[in-house]
Design an enzyme around this catalytic site. Structure first.
Site, mmCIF file in Angstrom:
data_model
loop_
_atom_site.group_PDB
_atom_site.id
_atom_site.type_symbol
_atom_site.label_atom_id
_atom_site.label_comp_id
_atom_site.label_asym_id
_atom_site.label_seq_id
_atom_site.Cartn_x
_atom_site.Cartn_y
_atom_site.Cartn_z
ATOM 1 N N GLU A 259 39.531 -8.395 51.333
ATOM 2 C CA GLU A 259 38.624 -8.076 50.216
ATOM 3 C C GLU A 259 37.990 -9.313 49.565
ATOM 4 O O GLU A 259 38.076 -9.517 48.357
ATOM 5 C CB GLU A 259 39.382 -7.235 49.175
ATOM 6 C CG GLU A 259 39.933 -5.952 49.738
ATOM 7 C CD GLU A 259 40.720 -5.127 48.732
ATOM 8 O OE1 GLU A 259 40.640 -5.403 47.516
ATOM 9 O OE2 GLU A 259 41.440 -4.213 49.153
ATOM 10 N N ASN A 302 39.823 -8.007 56.563
ATOM 11 C CA ASN A 302 40.031 -6.637 56.102
ATOM 12 C C ASN A 302 39.279 -6.393 54.795
ATOM 13 O O ASN A 302 39.296 -7.240 53.891
ATOM 14 C CB ASN A 302 41.542 -6.415 55.881
ATOM 15 C CG ASN A 302 41.935 -4.963 55.721
ATOM 16 O OD1 ASN A 302 41.700 -4.166 56.617
ATOM 17 N ND2 ASN A 302 42.508 -4.614 54.567
ATOM 18 N N HIS A 335 39.396 4.080 52.847
ATOM 19 C CA HIS A 335 39.827 4.906 51.704
ATOM 20 C C HIS A 335 38.626 5.784 51.368
ATOM 21 O O HIS A 335 37.699 5.357 50.670
ATOM 22 C CB HIS A 335 40.215 4.042 50.506
ATOM 23 C CG HIS A 335 41.435 3.200 50.728
ATOM 24 N ND1 HIS A 335 42.678 3.740 50.959
ATOM 25 C CD2 HIS A 335 41.596 1.858 50.777
ATOM 26 C CE1 HIS A 335 43.566 2.776 51.111
ATOM 27 N NE2 HIS A 335 42.935 1.621 51.018
ATOM 28 N N GLU A 364 43.487 1.583 56.579
ATOM 29 C CA GLU A 364 44.150 2.154 55.394
ATOM 30 C C GLU A 364 43.628 3.567 55.119
ATOM 31 O O GLU A 364 43.347 3.949 54.013
ATOM 32 C CB GLU A 364 43.921 1.252 54.176
ATOM 33 C CG GLU A 364 44.357 -0.190 54.391
ATOM 34 C CD GLU A 364 44.161 -1.071 53.181
ATOM 35 O OE1 GLU A 364 44.004 -0.534 52.071
ATOM 36 O OE2 GLU A 364 44.165 -2.307 53.324
ATOM 37 N N ASP A 366 42.961 7.087 54.152
ATOM 38 C CA ASP A 366 43.408 8.253 53.399
ATOM 39 C C ASP A 366 42.140 9.002 52.989
ATOM 40 O O ASP A 366 41.076 8.389 52.848
ATOM 41 C CB ASP A 366 44.291 7.909 52.187
ATOM 42 C CG ASP A 366 43.809 6.705 51.376
ATOM 43 O OD1 ASP A 366 44.661 5.932 50.897
ATOM 44 O OD2 ASP A 366 42.586 6.547 51.240
HETATM 45 O O1 G3I Z 1 58.671 -0.779 44.361
HETATM 46 C C1 G3I Z 1 58.589 -1.611 43.201
HETATM 47 C C2 G3I Z 1 59.572 -1.126 42.148
HETATM 48 O O2 G3I Z 1 60.905 -1.296 42.633
HETATM 49 C C3 G3I Z 1 59.371 -1.929 40.872
HETATM 50 O O3 G3I Z 1 60.218 -1.412 39.852
HETATM 51 C C4 G3I Z 1 57.903 -1.815 40.435
HETATM 52 C C5 G3I Z 1 57.601 -2.589 39.174
HETATM 53 O O4 G3I Z 1 57.605 -3.966 39.483
HETATM 54 O O5 G3I Z 1 57.059 -2.354 41.483
HETATM 55 C C6 G3I Z 1 57.176 -1.581 42.654
HETATM 56 O O6 G3I Z 1 56.349 -2.158 43.629
HETATM 57 C C7 G3I Z 1 54.947 -1.891 43.447
HETATM 58 C C8 G3I Z 1 54.457 -1.213 44.737
HETATM 59 O O7 G3I Z 1 53.051 -1.052 44.727
HETATM 60 C C9 G3I Z 1 55.103 0.144 44.944
HETATM 61 O O8 G3I Z 1 54.714 1.019 43.916
HETATM 62 C C10 G3I Z 1 54.261 -3.233 43.301
HETATM 63 O O9 G3I Z 1 54.639 -3.812 42.066
HETATM 64 C C11 G3I Z 1 52.749 -3.017 43.348
HETATM 65 O O10 G3I Z 1 52.093 -4.281 43.344
HETATM 66 C C12 G3I Z 1 52.381 -2.315 44.662
HETATM 67 O O11 G3I Z 1 50.984 -2.068 44.664
HETATM 68 C C13 G3I Z 1 50.413 -2.039 45.983
HETATM 69 C C14 G3I Z 1 49.051 -2.725 45.868
HETATM 70 O O12 G3I Z 1 48.356 -2.648 47.127
HETATM 71 C C15 G3I Z 1 49.201 -4.182 45.484
HETATM 72 O O13 G3I Z 1 49.950 -4.852 46.472
HETATM 73 C C16 G3I Z 1 50.246 -0.611 46.445
HETATM 74 O O14 G3I Z 1 51.525 -0.037 46.710
HETATM 75 C C17 G3I Z 1 49.429 -0.560 47.723
HETATM 76 O O15 G3I Z 1 49.151 0.780 48.106
HETATM 77 C C18 G3I Z 1 48.101 -1.302 47.521
HETATM 78 O O16 G3I Z 1 47.445 -1.282 48.748
HETATM 79 C C19 G3I Z 1 46.149 -1.908 48.748
HETATM 80 C C20 G3I Z 1 46.018 -2.694 50.039
HETATM 81 O O17 G3I Z 1 47.019 -3.669 50.095
HETATM 82 C C21 G3I Z 1 44.631 -3.313 50.137
HETATM 83 N N1 G3I Z 1 43.599 -2.273 50.049
HETATM 84 C C22 G3I Z 1 43.689 -1.483 48.813
HETATM 85 C C23 G3I Z 1 45.060 -0.818 48.719
HETATM 86 C C24 G3I Z 1 45.169 0.015 47.465
HETATM 87 O O18 G3I Z 1 45.091 -0.779 46.338
#
Ligand code: G3I
Length: 451
Positions: A259, A302, A335, A364, A366
């Site tokens: 991105e 990506n 997406h 990705e 969905d």
């Molecule tokens: O699982 C932990 C949990 O144990 C903890 O208590 C909580 C609070 O810190 O965090 C949780 O992890 C979070 C995780 O999502 C699961 O919910 C992370 O902090 C959070 O940063 C993470 O966000 C992810 C995001 O990217 C940032 O990395 C999303 O899951 C993920 O779906 C999203 O995916 C992105 C792709 O990488 C790039 N394209 C867009 C896509 C959607 O934003």
């Protein structure tokens, strides 16, 4: 009160006083006329979606009669005149289907119980014979991937059961990003990455590394880097080299940069800390360091909105052309929603990638079923529209030349775990499995796209 409503009331009233698995005949008048109408029906399981039944009246009669269905889904009585003969039973369970005929005050009723398990409707009520193949086996010429998390692969259970059965490629949803793998300078933490990579190796799966450089997953110590620009560049080179060296031979591919472009007019490069401290050619530098660290790993750029924005797509392909042989593939996140982007725009992403001789990763995928917040549950109609969109996307991917095929990754296994729910803040069902890990119509749309 119109005769139709009177009949519906009559039928509904009857339903509440009598319902059994046998055909029943209730004589609503005292006339001694011979029975000329006796309700009966059968059902068959759809050949393209084992959660759909095709209902067929087998009532024999010498006279015209009215007929109605109750599909057992709590939706009430539906006139046969509505022409609905296919019904999808989205969740495992037992459903009583009732068919009514009415002639000259005489109502006859036929009922059958439909049993649904994790494989779909049990043909003739006998479960266990509905085993279907798997997405990865049906894909054959490219990997079918999804995302996972260290805690999920450690926990095992239904998530890993489906991972192993349906998929042969995994992407870490967030634990192979810089903010997790490099929490403080000089201090790497690959524990979560190792858990997922080990799981993949134990289960003959490929790993797609996501993502080395992303402005949204940069640790704060990097965003607030205290050293000079030269020291910053050395640090980034060390991070990329260390990471790729560690996973050499275990991680097949990496999103080197994710991105990098703004969405606003002109799609300029985002002014991330990497661009500020390393210059506009930071992307090329990162690809070069990755290439130097592991000449065999596949390197991707990506991004999202590649299909929905022609200008962003053009900016991405311009970057790809500038990277030359440093890049192996394009990751289009996908997406999207059941309404769009159009087939032509999705095809344009594939065409631009193929024409450059690069690998294509729908990275990705969905498909939002509720982008306009007009439904509160996944209706059968909307599920079928979502299914059609999955089929369309998979058909486009499956039609590219073999040498450009790589993987099609769905961004999650079951609906309730999708990032989209929190991101948009409204109910949605964007993936292939429902919250109980049941296959949705979307799953079968994916399979249809492979036929
Ligand atoms: O699982 C932990 C949990 O144990 C903890 O208590 C909580 C609070 O810190 O965090 C949780 O992890 C979070 C995780 O999502 C699961 O919910 C992370 O902090 C959070 O940063 C993470 O966000 C992810 C995001 O990217 C940032 O990395 C999303 O899951 C993920 O779906 C999203 O995916 C992105 C792709 O990488 C790039 N394209 C867009 C896509 C959607 O934003």
């Amino acid at each position: 009160m119109k005769i139709n409503k009177l009949i519906l009331l009559l039928v509904s009233a009857l339903f509440f006083f009598s319902c059994s698995d046998d055909d029943e005949i209730i004589n609503r008048s005292e006339v001694e006329t011979p029975i000329t109408v006796k309700a009966s029906f059968n059902y068959t399981v759809s050949t393209t979606d084992p959660y759909i039944v095709v209902l067929q009246s087998t009532t024999e009669s010498s006279v015209e009669y009215q007929s109605f269905w109750d599909f057992g889904l709590g939706g009430g009585v539906v006139s046969d005149d509505a022409g609905i003969d296919e019904v999808r039973y989205n969740e495992a369970g037992e459903y009583t289907v009732t068919y009514y005929t009415i002639y000259d005050g005489l109502t006859t009723i036929a009922t059958q119980t439909i049993i649904v398990d994790e494989n779909g409707v049990c043909p003739d009520g006998f479960c266990g014979s509905g085993e279907t193949g798997s997405l990865k086996d049906a894909a054959a010429t490219f990997s079918v991937g999804t995302i996972t998390r260290a805690s999920w692969v450690k926990a095992g259970g239904k998530h890993t059961e489906i991972l192993k059965k349906e998929f042969n490629n995994i992407t870490s949803e967030y634990e192979m990003k810089m903010n997790v793998m490099y929490p403080s300078q000089g201090n790497y933490d690959f524990s979560a990455a190792d858990a997922m990579v080990n799981f993949a190796q134990e289960n003959d799966m490929n790993v797609h590394g996501h993502a080395l450089i992303w402005h949204n997953a940069t640790p704060s110590w990097v965003d607030d880097f205290a050293g000079t620009n030269e020291e910053f560049e050395v640090m980034v080179k060390d991070y990329i080299t260390t990471t790729l060296t560690r996973f050499k031979g275990k991680v097949r591919s990496w999103d080197v940069v994710n991105e990098a472009f703004e969405d606003r007019s002109g799609n300029p490069l985002r002014n991330s800390v990497f661009r500020q401290k390393m210059g506009d050619d930071y992307i090329k530098k990162c690809f070069q360091w990755a290439r130097d660290a592991d000449p065999d790993v596949l390197l991707f750029y990506n991004d999202y909105n590649m299909a929905s924005s022609t200008t962003k797509r053009a900016a991405m392909f311009k970057l790809v052309d500038e990277l030359g042989d440093l890049i192996d593939g394009v990751g289009a996140q996908m997406h999207i929603s059941y309404e769009g982007p159009s087939k032509a725009n999705i095809q344009a992403v594939a065409d631009g990638t193929v024409s450059r001789g690069l690998k294509l990763h729908f990275a990705e995928l969905d498909i939002r079923a509720n982008p306009n917040e007009d439904i509160t549950s996944l209706t059968n109609d909307r599920a079928q529209e979502q299914r059609a969109k999955y089929k369309e996307v998979v058909q486009i991917y499956n039609s590219i030349p073999l040498e450009n095929k790589f993987a099609l990754t769905v961004w999650g296994v079951r609906d309730n775990e999708s990032w989209l729910i929190d991101f948009w803040g409204n109910a949605d069902w964007p993936l292939l499995f429902d919250s109980n890990y049941n296959k949705k119509a979307a799953y079968f749309g994916f399979l249809e796209g492979l036929q």
